[in-house]
Design an enzyme around this catalytic site. Structure first.
Site, mmCIF file in Angstrom:
data_model
loop_
_atom_site.group_PDB
_atom_site.id
_atom_site.type_symbol
_atom_site.label_atom_id
_atom_site.label_comp_id
_atom_site.label_asym_id
_atom_site.label_seq_id
_atom_site.Cartn_x
_atom_site.Cartn_y
_atom_site.Cartn_z
ATOM 1 N N HIS A 78 0.834 -1.213 0.000
ATOM 2 C CA HIS A 78 0.000 0.000 0.000
ATOM 3 C C HIS A 78 0.862 1.253 0.000
ATOM 4 O O HIS A 78 2.070 1.205 0.192
ATOM 5 C CB HIS A 78 -0.951 -0.006 1.203
ATOM 6 C CG HIS A 78 -0.244 0.002 2.526
ATOM 7 N ND1 HIS A 78 0.301 1.148 3.075
ATOM 8 C CD2 HIS A 78 0.008 -0.995 3.409
ATOM 9 C CE1 HIS A 78 0.854 0.854 4.242
ATOM 10 N NE2 HIS A 78 0.691 -0.446 4.472
ATOM 11 N N CYS A 121 2.979 -4.844 6.710
ATOM 12 C CA CYS A 121 2.755 -4.577 5.296
ATOM 13 C C CYS A 121 4.007 -4.013 4.633
ATOM 14 O O CYS A 121 4.984 -3.680 5.279
ATOM 15 C CB CYS A 121 1.611 -3.580 5.125
ATOM 16 S SG CYS A 121 0.010 -4.228 5.661
#
Length: 197
Positions: A157, A173
């Site tokens: 992301h 992440c």
């Protein structure tokens, strides 16, 4: 012009050129040429020594649906298109610690054009003061786009906090500059292969 003045100007020119070269965050390799694109912050400069282009063959059997390789050590994300005409190399943020890190093969299962964020149960336990939900927008920790992986809670992301790129700074992440995730989002597909090493 004195010899000292020429030396100072040459030194300034050298330092300015070197700084501009080290500040470039993304390499684009198209048709056998390599061009430096964009400007990155100092976080990326600290990591430039291990920021190098790679070939896909040691990591993937084929490029069906394209391929993403995330090298957690060098904090770099590599993307190859299925037809091999596009190669991109982006600086990333990676997990803070080994216990938050996951390695192995997965794939993109969802492309989210306006991600909203919810802390995982483990994140909420570590940080009970964190909000339960943040919708799309400038305060969203997932930035402007997200690629959901087949592993629960794992994403590639964007981030609005550009200081995180080039560092161990995530809760699991892989983060990119917003302009880079927007570019990757357009190239990646549901089904794109992903390997974290």
């Amino acid at each position: 012009m004195s010899n000292d003045s020429a030396t100072r100007i040459s030194r300034r020119l050298f330092l300015g050129t070197a700084a501009a070269t080290l500040a470039a965050p993304a390499l684009a390799q198209t048709s056998g040429t390599t061009e430096m694109e964009g400007i990155a912050g100092s976080a990326v400069r600290r990591n430039m020594s291990s920021f190098r282009t790679l070939q896909w063959q040691p990591y993937f059997d084929n490029l069906k649906n394209g391929a993403i390789l995330v090298d957690l050590t060098s904090r770099a994300l590599h993307f190859w298109s299925e037809d091999q005409t596009i190669y991109r190399l982006y600086p990333t943020s990676v997990p803070l610690s080994e216990d938050l890190t996951r390695r192995g093969r997965t794939s993109v299962v969802l492309k989210d054009p306006r991600p909203s964020w919810r802390p995982t149960p483990a994140m909420k336990q570590r940080n009970p003061e964190w909000p339960d939900f943040i919708g799309p927008g400038p305060d969203n920790p997932l930035g402007t786009r997200a690629l959901h992986l087949s592993w629960t809670y794992y994403r590639i992301h964007g981030t609005h906090d550009t200081r995180k790129i080039g560092r161990r700074s995530s809760n699991g992440c892989v983060g990119l500059f917003n302009e880079h995730i927007e570019e990757l989002y357009e190239m990646a597909k549901v089904g794109t292969q992903v390997l974290l090493i």
